[in-house]
Design a protein around this motif. Structure first.
Motif, PDB file in Angstrom:
ATOM      1  N   UNK A  82      39.815  22.963 101.049  1.00  0.00           N
ATOM      2  CA  UNK A  82      39.351  22.203  99.890  1.00  0.00           C
ATOM      3  C   UNK A  82      40.253  22.460  98.685  1.00  0.00           C
ATOM      4  N   UNK A  83      40.679  23.688  98.506  1.00  0.00           N
ATOM      5  CA  UNK A  83      41.549  24.025  97.382  1.00  0.00           C
ATOM      6  C   UNK A  83      42.901  23.337  97.515  1.00  0.00           C
ATOM      7  N   UNK A  84      43.404  23.236  98.739  1.00  0.00           N
ATOM      8  CA  UNK A  84      44.651  22.508  98.974  1.00  0.00           C
ATOM      9  C   UNK A  84      44.486  21.039  98.569  1.00  0.00           C
ATOM     10  N   UNK A  85      43.348  20.438  98.899  1.00  0.00           N
ATOM     11  CA  UNK A  85      43.107  19.054  98.485  1.00  0.00           C
ATOM     12  C   UNK A  85      43.128  18.931  96.963  1.00  0.00           C
ATOM     13  N   UNK A  86      42.560  19.892  96.266  1.00  0.00           N
ATOM     14  CA  UNK A  86      42.530  19.847  94.799  1.00  0.00           C
ATOM     15  C   UNK A  86      43.942  19.851  94.213  1.00  0.00           C
ATOM     16  N   UNK A  87      44.802  20.733  94.723  1.00  0.00           N
ATOM     17  CA  UNK A  87      46.141  20.811  94.138  1.00  0.00           C
ATOM     18  C   UNK A  87      47.001  19.608  94.523  1.00  0.00           C
ATOM     19  N   UNK A 127      39.802   2.200  98.923  1.00  0.00           N
ATOM     20  CA  UNK A 127      38.459   1.735  99.283  1.00  0.00           C
ATOM     21  C   UNK A 127      37.426   2.530  98.490  1.00  0.00           C
ATOM     22  N   UNK A 128      36.291   1.930  98.189  1.00  0.00           N
ATOM     23  CA  UNK A 128      35.317   2.527  97.282  1.00  0.00           C
ATOM     24  C   UNK A 128      34.927   3.953  97.654  1.00  0.00           C
ATOM     25  N   UNK A 129      34.682   4.214  98.939  1.00  0.00           N
ATOM     26  CA  UNK A 129      34.237   5.549  99.329  1.00  0.00           C
ATOM     27  C   UNK A 129      35.315   6.596  99.091  1.00  0.00           C
ATOM     28  N   UNK A 130      36.565   6.231  99.395  1.00  0.00           N
ATOM     29  CA  UNK A 130      37.653   7.180  99.170  1.00  0.00           C
ATOM     30  C   UNK A 130      38.000   7.294  97.691  1.00  0.00           C
ATOM     31  N   UNK A 131      37.846   6.206  96.948  1.00  0.00           N
ATOM     32  CA  UNK A 131      38.070   6.272  95.500  1.00  0.00           C
ATOM     33  C   UNK A 131      37.123   7.282  94.868  1.00  0.00           C
ATOM     34  N   UNK A 132      35.869   7.258  95.289  1.00  0.00           N
ATOM     35  CA  UNK A 132      34.889   8.202  94.758  1.00  0.00           C
ATOM     36  C   UNK A 132      35.236   9.635  95.148  1.00  0.00           C
ATOM     37  N   UNK A 133      35.676   9.825  96.392  1.00  0.00           N
ATOM     38  CA  UNK A 133      35.957  11.177  96.870  1.00  0.00           C
ATOM     39  C   UNK A 133      37.189  11.770  96.197  1.00  0.00           C
ATOM     40  N   UNK A 134      38.251  10.976  96.088  1.00  0.00           N
ATOM     41  CA  UNK A 134      39.472  11.474  95.461  1.00  0.00           C
ATOM     42  C   UNK A 134      39.257  11.699  93.965  1.00  0.00           C
ATOM     43  N   UNK A 135      38.508  10.790  93.340  1.00  0.00           N
ATOM     44  CA  UNK A 135      38.203  10.979  91.913  1.00  0.00           C
ATOM     45  C   UNK A 135      37.367  12.238  91.707  1.00  0.00           C
ATOM     46  N   UNK A 136      36.447  12.518  92.633  1.00  0.00           N
ATOM     47  CA  UNK A 136      35.624  13.721  92.514  1.00  0.00           C
ATOM     48  C   UNK A 136      36.486  14.984  92.619  1.00  0.00           C
ATOM     49  N   UNK A 137      37.498  14.942  93.465  1.00  0.00           N
ATOM     50  CA  UNK A 137      38.414  16.084  93.564  1.00  0.00           C
ATOM     51  C   UNK A 137      39.166  16.280  92.255  1.00  0.00           C
TER      52      UNK A 137
END
Length: 220
Positions: A82-87, A127-137
Motif C-alpha cells: 500500500x505504501x508503494x502505491x502511495x509513493x 473509469x469512475x471506480x479507479x478514479x475514486x481509488x487513485x484519488x483516495x491514495x
C-alpha cells in the motif's frame, strides 16, 4: 468513464486508439499515456549517477524502492504494498500542476490550489471506480493520517536528502537557504521513523560542517 474538465489536449489524442476498443480499457490506456508526461517533469534534485536533475518518474521509482528496503525502520507497522502505491501516485498531479521546489516559498503559496485542481482533472480520466481509488491514495498521502502515508512522506523527504549528500550540497545551496532550513523541512521524516530521521539529521549536520550548506538562520 468520468468526463474530463477543461480544454486540455490529451497525449492519446495524437494517435487515437481504435474506436471499437473496450471503453474501460480505452480510459485506462488514455490515463497511462497521459501520465507518461511524468518523465518530463523536472525536479531540483541532482542525480547521483549523471550530471543532470532527476525527473518525477525517476523520483517516484526511487521512493518505491526505498519503501521496499527501508520499511523495517518504520516506527509503526506498515503495509509495504500500500505504501508503494502511495509513493507511485503522489506526484502524478505535477503533470498539470508542475513541480514546486521545497525551498521556494513564493511558489508554494498557491501549491495546494494548483494541485487540487490538477487532481480533479487528471484522475477524472480513469473509469469512475479507479478514479475514486487513485484519488483516495493521493488524498491519503497528502493528509498523512495513516502510518503508510507518514512513511511515504518520510521517503519523499529522505530521497532528495540522499541525492543532495551525494552532490555535496545540491539544493541545500539554494540562495537564502540554511542548514536549519533544511532540518526544519526534513523533520517530517521523524514522524514516521526516529532511526531514519537520526540518520538524515546526521547527514545534514555533516554537510553543514563540510560547508555544503550555510550555517545559521539568517539568509546569506
Amino acid at each position: 468513464m468520468a468526463s474530463m474538465t477543461g480544454d486540455r489536449r490529451l497525449l492519446a489524442d495524437k494517435t487515437p486508439f481504435p474506436e471499437d476498443l473496450d471503453e474501460r480499457l480505452r480510459a485506462q490506456f488514455t490515463f497511462l499515456i497521459e501520465v507518461d508526461q511524468l518523465k518530463s517533469i523536472m525536479r531540483q534534485s541532482p542525480l547521483a549517477s549523471v550530471r543532470r536533475r532527476e525527473n518525477d518518474a525517476e523520483h517516484s521509482w526511487h521512493l518505491a524502492m526505498m519503501v521496499v528496503l527501508l520499511a523495517e525502520y518504520s516506527d509503526e507497522p506498515i503495509d509495504v504494498g500500500h505504501t508503494v502505491q502511495l509513493v507511485l501516485v503522489h506526484d502524478l498531479i505535477e503533470i498539470y500542476a508542475g513541480d514546486t521546489p521545497l525551498y521556494d516559498d513564493a511558489a508554494g503559496t498557491d501549491q495546494r490550489d494548483r494541485e487540487l485542481a490538477a487532481a480533479d482533472e487528471l484522475f477524472a480520466l480513469l473509469p469512475d471506480d479507479q478514479a475514486l481509488r487513485i484519488r483516495a491514495l493521493w488524498d491519503e498521502f497528502e493528509e498523512r493520517g495513516t502510518p503508510e502515508a507518514r512513511f511515504a512522506k518520510a521517503m519523499d523527504r529522505l530521497q532528495p536528502l540522499l541525492l543532495n549528500w551525494m552532490a555535496r550540497g545540491g539544493t541545500w545551496q539554494t540562495p537564502g537557504v540554511t542548514a536549519n532550513d533544511v532540518r526544519a523541512r526534513k523533520a517530517v521524516i521523524g514522524d514516521a521513523s526516529g532511526a531514519l530521521w537520526e540518520a538524515g539529521r546526521r547527514l545534514i549536520d555533516e554537510g553543514e560542517q563540510r560547508g555544503w550548506s550555510r550555517s545559521g538562520d539568517a539568509p546569506q
